[in-house]
Design a protein around this motif. Structure first.
Motif, PDB file in Angstrom:
ATOM      1  N   TYR A 212       0.802  -1.228   0.000  1.00 23.18           N
ATOM      2  CA  TYR A 212       0.000   0.000   0.000  1.00 23.18           C
ATOM      3  C   TYR A 212       0.835   1.279   0.000  1.00 23.18           C
ATOM      4  CZ  TYR A 212      -4.302  -2.620   0.342  1.00 23.18           C
ATOM      5  OH  TYR A 212      -5.352  -3.454   0.046  1.00 23.18           O
TER       6      TYR A 212
ATOM      7  N   GLN B  33     -11.276   1.082  -9.370  1.00 24.01           N
ATOM      8  CA  GLN B  33     -10.297   0.050  -8.992  1.00 24.01           C
ATOM      9  C   GLN B  33      -9.053   0.059  -9.873  1.00 24.01           C
ATOM     10  OE1 GLN B  33     -13.600  -0.540  -9.318  1.00 24.01           O
ATOM     11  NE2 GLN B  33     -14.348  -1.692  -7.554  1.00 24.01           N
TER      12      GLN B  33
ATOM     13  N   MET C   9     -19.945   8.646   2.696  1.00 25.55           N
ATOM     14  CA  MET C   9     -19.795   7.832   3.905  1.00 25.55           C
ATOM     15  C   MET C   9     -19.884   8.617   5.215  1.00 25.55           C
ATOM     16  SD  MET C   9     -19.659   4.942   2.581  1.00 25.55           S
ATOM     17  CE  MET C   9     -19.529   4.400   0.863  1.00 25.55           C
TER      18      MET C   9
ATOM     19  N   PHE D 149     -21.358 -11.677   4.625  1.00 27.47           N
ATOM     20  CA  PHE D 149     -20.861 -11.485   5.997  1.00 27.47           C
ATOM     21  C   PHE D 149     -21.979 -11.782   7.003  1.00 27.47           C
ATOM     22  CE2 PHE D 149     -17.192  -8.241   5.235  1.00 27.47           C
ATOM     23  CZ  PHE D 149     -16.247  -9.217   5.418  1.00 27.47           C
TER      24      PHE D 149
ATOM     25  N   GLN E 181     -11.016  -5.880   3.979  1.00 28.06           N
ATOM     26  CA  GLN E 181     -11.502  -5.025   2.893  1.00 28.06           C
ATOM     27  C   GLN E 181     -10.363  -4.127   2.401  1.00 28.06           C
ATOM     28  OE1 GLN E 181     -15.713  -4.957   5.166  1.00 28.06           O
ATOM     29  NE2 GLN E 181     -15.641  -3.461   3.529  1.00 28.06           N
TER      30      GLN E 181
ATOM     31  N   ALA F 160     -20.402  -1.960   5.978  1.00 28.79           N
ATOM     32  CA  ALA F 160     -20.392  -3.406   6.256  1.00 28.79           C
ATOM     33  C   ALA F 160     -20.540  -3.637   7.761  1.00 28.79           C
ATOM     34  CB  ALA F 160     -19.103  -4.035   5.732  1.00 28.79           C
TER      35      ALA F 160
HETATM   36  C1  HEM Z   1     -12.644  -1.936  -2.583  1.00 26.00           C
HETATM   37  C2  HEM Z   1     -13.931  -5.746   0.108  1.00 26.00           C
HETATM   38  C3  HEM Z   1     -18.225  -3.680   0.992  1.00 26.00           C
HETATM   39  C4  HEM Z   1     -17.155  -0.179  -2.170  1.00 26.00           C
HETATM   40  C5  HEM Z   1     -12.620  -3.101  -1.878  1.00 26.00           C
HETATM   41  C6  HEM Z   1     -11.474  -3.975  -1.801  1.00 26.00           C
HETATM   42  C7  HEM Z   1     -11.838  -5.048  -1.063  1.00 26.00           C
HETATM   43  C8  HEM Z   1     -13.201  -4.846  -0.647  1.00 26.00           C
HETATM   44  C9  HEM Z   1     -10.965  -6.259  -0.724  1.00 26.00           C
HETATM   45  C10 HEM Z   1     -10.142  -3.766  -2.524  1.00 26.00           C
HETATM   46  C11 HEM Z   1      -9.093  -3.134  -1.661  1.00 26.00           C
HETATM   47  C12 HEM Z   1      -7.817  -2.902  -2.450  1.00 26.00           C
HETATM   48  O1  HEM Z   1      -7.841  -2.975  -3.683  1.00 26.00           O
HETATM   49  O2  HEM Z   1      -6.785  -2.634  -1.853  1.00 26.00           O
HETATM   50  C13 HEM Z   1     -15.229  -5.539   0.513  1.00 26.00           C
HETATM   51  C14 HEM Z   1     -15.999  -6.492   1.277  1.00 26.00           C
HETATM   52  C15 HEM Z   1     -17.206  -5.910   1.530  1.00 26.00           C
HETATM   53  C16 HEM Z   1     -17.199  -4.590   0.905  1.00 26.00           C
HETATM   54  C17 HEM Z   1     -15.519  -7.871   1.725  1.00 26.00           C
HETATM   55  C18 HEM Z   1     -18.368  -6.496   2.282  1.00 26.00           C
HETATM   56  C19 HEM Z   1     -19.215  -7.172   1.647  1.00 26.00           C
HETATM   57  C20 HEM Z   1     -18.268  -2.494   0.293  1.00 26.00           C
HETATM   58  C21 HEM Z   1     -19.333  -1.526   0.368  1.00 26.00           C
HETATM   59  C22 HEM Z   1     -19.035  -0.540  -0.536  1.00 26.00           C
HETATM   60  C23 HEM Z   1     -17.778  -0.886  -1.166  1.00 26.00           C
HETATM   61  C24 HEM Z   1     -20.545  -1.649   1.293  1.00 26.00           C
HETATM   62  C25 HEM Z   1     -19.766   0.716  -0.895  1.00 26.00           C
HETATM   63  C26 HEM Z   1     -20.901   1.094  -0.465  1.00 26.00           C
HETATM   64  C27 HEM Z   1     -15.862  -0.396  -2.604  1.00 26.00           C
HETATM   65  C28 HEM Z   1     -15.190   0.428  -3.603  1.00 26.00           C
HETATM   66  C29 HEM Z   1     -13.875  -0.066  -3.700  1.00 26.00           C
HETATM   67  C30 HEM Z   1     -13.789  -1.196  -2.786  1.00 26.00           C
HETATM   68  C31 HEM Z   1     -15.784   1.604  -4.357  1.00 26.00           C
HETATM   69  C32 HEM Z   1     -12.750   0.457  -4.578  1.00 26.00           C
HETATM   70  C33 HEM Z   1     -11.878   1.417  -3.766  1.00 26.00           C
HETATM   71  C34 HEM Z   1     -10.665   1.929  -4.489  1.00 26.00           C
HETATM   72  O3  HEM Z   1     -10.287   1.343  -5.512  1.00 26.00           O
HETATM   73  O4  HEM Z   1     -10.100   2.952  -4.029  1.00 26.00           O
HETATM   74  N1  HEM Z   1     -13.655  -3.638  -1.150  1.00 26.00           N
HETATM   75  N2  HEM Z   1     -15.987  -4.418   0.289  1.00 26.00           N
HETATM   76  N3  HEM Z   1     -17.343  -2.066  -0.633  1.00 26.00           N
HETATM   77  N4  HEM Z   1     -14.998  -1.360  -2.147  1.00 26.00           N
HETATM   78 FE1  HEM Z   1     -15.468  -2.801  -0.833  1.00 26.00          FE
END
Ligand code: HEM
Length: 415
Positions: free
Chosen positions: A58, A84, A102, A249, A350, A367
């Motif tokens: 990171y 992403q 948020m 979850f 996450q 979450a």
């Molecule tokens: C990115 C997991 C819920 C929106 C991510 C990443 C993971 C993740 C592993 C990538 C981190 C990385 O690339 O370093 C999860 C899990 C969730 C969850 C397990 C539960 C089910 C959510 C929710 C939202 C969300 C509720 C929005 C309302 C996003 C977005 C990204 C992201 C927009 C991209 C962020 C970026 O690229 O800067 N998430 N997430 N996620 N998540 Fe989640």
């Protein structure tokens, strides 16, 4: 400079697919290292695990996200040209769009809607022979995700949209017809989301200023231009889809409550225990196995050279269960979160690092609050029986969930 240890064999794709949560950590363990080199999908890849690896993943500027995700994941789970795959200033700017959604009062509003809806659903549960919690959670979360995001969801579409959102996260890593089903779901969902963006823009759909549909439709990139409706659709789905995915979850949390019944009482007695309980669910239960980046320019870490062009995979699950960071990592012990200092690199279900600067998930607070709302409902608002069923986690699935999806019987609301 030393060379990075290598795994056995020419290509490790099959080993990774057959053991997505264990392959990286187990190989590192066998080689007495935090990183090793292999090929995944025939591409040279460095796999890493643990908090120190997460820190370099990171913080190293030589690592970028553009071009790091396999096409099959972009065509299903993520969509193309969304946040992403962005880097540097373009990423930070787009990330503000997500972070602006948020605010704590917005997350609280979402949680309150869930509590009201759970109460309405429980009336039907009382009349039903049995209730499949995961299926009900997916439907409830589809309704609240759309409502909160300013996306109209006519009653007749609830089932279809729930199925589409589910296919995007549940079948993304699948092979064969399920994968093609997920591609079709992505195509249809993007057409739907693009239509909403266009209607917000032409004024035919009025949405609250703070809703995701409005924020995404009116967001301007660094060049001052609106997002194309295709990219805006991908970003709107980047809000709706993962809210629905929290259902996994929730099924896992119900599983934990059932396997550790002493926690039902602890949660009943003390509201303050919900936070450590859901955090331990996020640590202990596997969800996304890894995240990917690409080496944009050579750099060195611990005397190892990361050559330009290599893909880098960071092991999320292995880091959450690394014995160097966690005592008895394979035991479910929520109390470990009772007085734990936050560390952005050892607890990364996450993603890790900084929410604003890095790709760490902006949806973590959603979450956590949704998991708390559901757990509180299961513990404080209803009584139910858990009939015989297959509760083993389905390890061939991503994310692994109880095989029977957690069936409840004789649901009764408490007065
Ligand atoms: C990115 C997991 C819920 C929106 C991510 C990443 C993971 C993740 C592993 C990538 C981190 C990385 O690339 O370093 C999860 C899990 C969730 C969850 C397990 C539960 C089910 C959510 C929710 C939202 C969300 C509720 C929005 C309302 C996003 C977005 C990204 C992201 C927009 C991209 C962020 C970026 O690229 O800067 N998430 N997430 N996620 N998540 Fe989640």
């Amino acid at each position: 400079m030393s060379s990075i240890p290598s795994s056995k064999g020419f290509d490790s794709t099959l080993s990774l697919l057959s053991n997505p949560y264990g392959f990286i950590a187990e190989t590192c363990h066998a080689l007495h290292t935090d990183l090793f080199e292999t090929r995944i999908l025939f591409q040279k890849t460095i796999c890493m695990t643990g908090a120190a690896a997460a820190e370099v993943f990171y913080s190293e500027d030589g690592l970028v996200r553009a071009g790091s995700m396999p096409k099959r994941i972009q065509k299903t789970l993520l969509g193309e040209k969304g946040i992403q795959g962005l880097d540097g200033e373009a990423h930070r700017h787009r990330k503000q769009m997500f972070m602006s959604l948020m605010a704590s009062e917005r997350i609280e509003a979402l949680e309150n809607t869930t509590r009201d809806l759970l109460d309405r659903y429980a009336r039907d549960w009382e009349a039903a022979d049995e209730v499949v919690l995961y299926d009900q959670a997916r439907e409830i979360l589809t309704r609240i995700a759309c409502d909160w995001s300013g996306v109209p969801l006519p009653e007749a579409e609830v089932e279809t949209r729930t199925a589409q959102m589910t296919a995007l996260f549940q079948d993304a890593g699948a092979v064969g017809w399920k994968h093609w089903g997920a591609r079709l779901a992505r195509h249809r969902a993007e057409r739907w989301a693009a239509g909403i963006i266009e209607r917000v823009r032409d004024g035919s759909l009025q949405t609250r200023q703070e809703s995701a549909a409005h924020v995404v439709a009116t967001w301007r990139d660094l060049n001052g231009e609106l997002l194309t409706s295709k990219v805006a659709a991908v970003e709107l789905l980047n809000v709706v889809r993962p809210i629905v995915a929290v259902s996994a979850f929730i099924a896992q949390a119900a599983h934990a409550l059932h396997r550790h019944p002493e926690w039902r009482q602890k949660l009943k007695d003390d509201e303050g225990q919900f936070e450590p309980f859901v955090q331990e669910v996020r640590r202990f239960y596997p969800f996304f196995p890894a995240v990917a980046a690409r080496v944009k320019r050579d750099f060195e870490w611990r005397g190892y050279r990361f050559p330009e062009g290599y893909r880098v995979l960071l092991d999320l699950y292995g880091t959450n269960t690394d014995a160097r960071s966690w005592d008895a990592p394979q035991e479910f012990r929520p109390e470990r979160f009772q007085d734990r200092e936050d560390n952005p690199y050892d607890f990364i279900p996450q993603g890790g690092g900084d929410h604003h600067k890095n790709h760490r998930c902006p949806g973590e607070w959603i979450a956590i609050s949704q998991m708390k709302a559901f757990c509180s409902f299961l513990v404080n608002a209803i009584d139910f029986e858990v009939p015989d069923q297959v509760l083993d986690l389905e390890t061939g699935e991503l994310p692994p969930m109880p095989k029977s999806r957690f069936i409840m019987r004789n649901v009764r609301r408490r007065q």
